[in-house]
Design an enzyme around this catalytic site. Structure first.
Site, PDB file in Angstrom:
ATOM      1  N   GLY A   1     -46.741 -92.401  76.876  1.00  0.00           N
ATOM      2  CA  GLY A   1     -46.843 -91.091  77.488  1.00  0.00           C
ATOM      3  C   GLY A   1     -47.020 -90.009  76.434  1.00  0.00           C
ATOM      4  N   CYS A   2     -47.405 -88.820  76.891  1.00  0.00           N
ATOM      5  CA  CYS A   2     -47.690 -87.731  75.952  1.00  0.00           C
ATOM      6  C   CYS A   2     -46.420 -87.228  75.262  1.00  0.00           C
ATOM      7  CB  CYS A   2     -48.435 -86.607  76.659  1.00  0.00           C
ATOM      8  SG  CYS A   2     -47.667 -86.019  78.181  1.00  0.00           S
ATOM      9  N   TYR A   3     -45.384 -86.926  76.034  1.00  0.00           N
ATOM     10  CA  TYR A   3     -44.123 -86.498  75.429  1.00  0.00           C
ATOM     11  C   TYR A   3     -43.543 -87.577  74.504  1.00  0.00           C
ATOM     12  CZ  TYR A   3     -43.386 -82.323  78.447  1.00  0.00           C
ATOM     13  OH  TYR A   3     -43.459 -81.108  79.073  1.00  0.00           O
TER      14      TYR A   3
END
Length: 351
Positions: free
Chosen positions: A166-168
């Site tokens: 995921g991005c985070y």
């Protein structure tokens, strides 16, 4: 060297992108159309999508004259007709779709790069709580490998199912792993990750909560965000994750605060980050706190840290483009690694 590897060992890969109408899918199209080892054969949307039959460039006008392929609707019949003819499929889909279909593609001899959360968490019991569905494909879940490109090269190279982070978690883990992997962190101490993302992180489908004109800077899903267990799992340390939504289009900043063991020095912290990233061109150790404007529309991750030796507290921050390093360009890094290429191949050029 890269050219020799390319010529001797690899052939052009026949690729499908499922979920091509969304933001991350569109970024994948842009990256793979420039990639010498990828030939996009199919751009696919969900079975009942209103985009079926439209040209990709009708949805994303910047691709007019570059990619005018039609958008095809996925179905079991589509899978039966085309899957075995592919080498690679990228999923930029809802989480449940990849959980249901990834293994079928693998069994058809297709490598899967999944940009959804369908295989990021290793414990099937976490999916009902964090993703809202029961994971029915336990065998695939156990065989999938996490794809943080700078840290899991060998796992990515030796699997047919990659769970693209995921991005985070990408930004958070790039800060955390140099410290946790070197056993510098106080055990059972409080580790706090604060993240801020632009509205494109919520996807292309409009909602009032993520409408650009309605958004103000705010925290959301604190203590229950699905990326909290992902960060904890891959950092091998429990974290508290505080996500925030901000009124800008793209880009993401994660800042982590953690306490290091007594006696750890600034030199040790510097060595940990240098050893981790000195040979990783897409992670830039920058001299000041990272800015989203310096990474937006790029595949780079900018990292900076400061250490207070009196308090034994380190703060590290990482800025990325959530749609690129946080999604599409990291998926291409994984694709490159699977082909035996440098992970940054085709993503950057130097002068």
């Amino acid at each position: 060297m890269t050219k020799a590897i390319l010529d001797s060992n690899n052939s052009v890969q026949k690729v499908a992108i499922i979920g091509a109408s969304g933001y991350a899918g569109a970024e994948l199209v842009g990256l793979l159309y420039k990639h010498s080892q990828a030939h996009i054969c199919h751009l696919v949307v969900s079975e009942n999508s209103s985009s079926e039959g439209k040209l990709f460039s009708e949805l994303h006008g910047r691709f007019q004259g570059i990619c005018d392929l039609p958008l095809e609707a996925f179905s079991a019949a589509w899978f039966d007709e085309y899957a075995a003819k592919l080498d690679v499929v990228f999923f930029a889909t809802p989480h449940e779709f990849s959980a249901d279909w990834a293994q079928a593609f693998v069994e058809a001899g297709v490598k899967v790069f999944d940009l959804s959360g369908g295989f990021r968490l290793k414990d099937a019991a976490d999916y009902p709580k964090y993703y809202g569905f029961e994971h029915a494909n336990i065998d695939a879940l156990s065989s999938a490998k996490y794809g943080l490109a700078e840290w899991q090269h060998d796992e990515i190279a030796n699997t047919n199912l990659v769970a693209v982070p995921g991005c985070y978690p990408t930004a958070s883990l790039l800060c955390l792993k140099p410290l946790t992997s070197n056993n510098l962190v106080v055990e059972n101490s409080l580790v706090v990750v604060n993240g801020i993302s632009g509205v494109s992180g919520a996807g292309r489908n409009a909602s009032l909560a993520t409408n650009f004109n309605e958004v103000s800077l705010k925290a959301y899903n604190v203590l229950q965000h699905r990326h909290q267990p992902e960060i904890s799992q891959e950092a091998a340390i429990d974290v508290i994750f505080n996500p925030h939504l901000a009124p800008y289009k793209r880009g993401l900043l994660a800042t982590v605060t953690l306490k290091l063991k007594a006696g750890v020095t600034t030199a040790q912290v510097q060595q940990a980050f240098q050893q981790a990233y000195s040979d990783k061109p897409l992670v830039r150790l920058v001299a000041s706190w990272p800015e989203i404007g310096n990474v937006a529309h790029t595949p780079f991750a900018d990292v900076h840290w400061q250490f207070d030796e009196d308090k034994q507290v380190v703060v590290a921050s990482c800025a990325i483009d959530n749609l690129l390093k946080g999604a599409a360009s990291q998926a291409v890094q994984c694709f490159n690694i699977s082909l035996g290429l440098a992970s940054e191949y085709s993503l950057i050029s130097t002068c």
